[in-house]
Structure formats: structure tokens, C-alpha cells
Write a protein that holds these residues in place. Structure first.
Motif, short mmCIF file in Angstrom:
data_model
loop_
_atom_site.label_atom_id
_atom_site.label_comp_id
_atom_site.label_asym_id
_atom_site.label_seq_id
_atom_site.Cartn_x
_atom_site.Cartn_y
_atom_site.Cartn_z
N SER A 80 0.84 -1.19 0.00
CA SER A 80 0.00 0.00 0.00
C SER A 80 0.88 1.24 0.00
N GLU A 81 0.52 2.19 -0.82
CA GLU A 81 1.21 3.48 -0.84
C GLU A 81 0.75 4.35 0.33
N LYS A 82 -0.47 4.10 0.80
CA LYS A 82 -1.07 4.95 1.83
C LYS A 82 -0.94 4.42 3.25
N VAL A 83 -0.84 3.09 3.41
CA VAL A 83 -0.91 2.49 4.74
C VAL A 83 0.42 1.83 5.09
N PRO A 84 1.22 2.43 5.99
CA PRO A 84 2.51 1.86 6.36
C PRO A 84 2.36 0.57 7.18
N TYR A 85 3.46 -0.16 7.26
CA TYR A 85 3.46 -1.44 7.98
C TYR A 85 2.96 -1.29 9.41
N TRP A 86 3.45 -0.28 10.14
CA TRP A 86 3.08 -0.15 11.55
C TRP A 86 1.57 -0.04 11.71
N GLU A 87 0.91 0.62 10.75
CA GLU A 87 -0.54 0.78 10.83
C GLU A 87 -1.24 -0.55 10.56
N GLN A 88 -0.68 -1.33 9.67
CA GLN A 88 -1.24 -2.65 9.39
C GLN A 88 -1.06 -3.59 10.58
#
Length: 179
Positions: free
Chosen positions: A91-99
Motif C-alpha cells: 500500500s502506498e497509503k498504509v505503512p506497515y506499523w498501521e497494518q
């Protein structure tokens, strides 16, 4: 029971009986837990049920990760373990930490729902969750990471779950500084 009541009454159960919800009983709870906030609806998580011999295989993997000869008995503390896996999406919008936060949210929501449904639950982790042996035992893909397991079983009669002190909301709820 309201969501507030369920959250207030939730306890961690380090000791549970040998009964557990069936796969069919888990399905609506997993569906509900999947409603956590999830930027772009990526669903960057998955769950793995471990029952019976799966728990013994996990015990062997934990032993290998720790350099022990004898399989760990930790996975045998509950009849059902639910492995919580971060399964990140590109995802361009959702970084790993958020996932990873979404996967954590699903785990917490599921533990709350299981508790409210009458099951004893505790979320267990350990340094070996990031080991190759444990990842291989769970069939994790290259970029996936194990966050831990929900240990699930019956609430023993006449017992109370772990105690947790209430927090002082005034100490943790603040405001932005004024200039």
C-alpha cells in the motif's frame, strides 16, 4: 451487555478448562472482530486455529527456537490457541506499523468477544514469536509476522480471572499544548 460493560469486565484467564469454542462458534466472532478500524480495508491479518496435535507441534517449534531438547508444554495450557498473524499488504497509503496495529486490534477485539461469550482468554507472546522455527510451524509467508496467540478455554467454575487495576483516566487523557 453493552460494549462498555464488556470492556470493564474483561479479564485475562491464565488457567482455563479443557473445553473450547468450536470452529463454527468462532466464525461469527472473527467476523465481528474484523470490523476494527482498517485504513483502506486492507485486512492485513489472518488467524490460525491450533488444536490437538498442532499445539504439540508448536511446543516442539518453541523448543527448537529456544535451543531446548524437550518440547515446550506452554501450548498445552489451553485446548485452543488462535495465532494472530500480521499479513501486510502492499500500500502506498498504509505503512506497515498501521497494518500491524490493525492485526493487534483484531486480536484484542476477538479476545473481548470471546470473553463476553463466556470463554476464558489470555493473549500470550514471547521472543520466539519472531523465530524461524515458530514461523515455519505456522506456515508464515515471507513478510508475515506472528504477534502471539490467544489461549482459549472454559472459565473454571468458582474462579475469577486475573485482576487488573483501573486506570486513572485523568492521568492519561490530555490535551494539545496551547501556544
Amino acid at each position: 451487555m453493552s460494549a462498555l460493560d464488556a470492556a470493564r469486565s474483561r479479564r485475562s484467564w491464565s488457567k482455563v478448562s479443557d473445553v473450547a469454542p468450536t470452529h463454527e462458534q468462532l466464525l461469527p466472532l472473527v467476523t465481528a472482530a474484523g470490523r476494527v478500524a482498517d485504513h483502506s480495508s486492507l485486512h492485513p491479518w489472518r488467524l490460525i486455529e491450533l488444536r490437538g496435535e498442532d499445539r504439540e507441534r508448536l511446543g516442539a517449534a518453541i523448543a527448537k527456537a529456544q535451543g531446548d531438547d524437550k518440547p515446550s508444554s506452554k501450548p498445552l495450557r489451553a485446548p485452543l490457541l488462535i495465532a494472530v498473524v500480521v499479513s501486510p499488504r502492499k500500500s502506498e497509503k498504509v505503512p506497515y506499523w498501521e497494518q500491524e496495529a490493525v492485526a493487534s486490534g483484531v486480536a484484542h477485539m476477538l479476545s473481548l468477544l470471546l470473553d463476553e461469550a463466556g470463554w476464558g482468554v489470555i493473549w500470550r507472546t514471547g521472543h520466539y514469536t519472531r523465530s524461524k522455527a515458530v514461523a515455519k510451524a505456522h506456515g508464515l509467508k515471507k513478510k508475515e509476522q506472528l504477534l502471539g496467540w490467544l489461549y482459549v478455554g472454559g472459565k473454571p467454575a468458582g474462579k475469577d480471572g486475573g485482576r487488573r487495576k483501573s486506570i486513572d483516566a485523568e492521568k492519561v487523557l490530555g490535551q494539545m499544548p496551547r501556544r
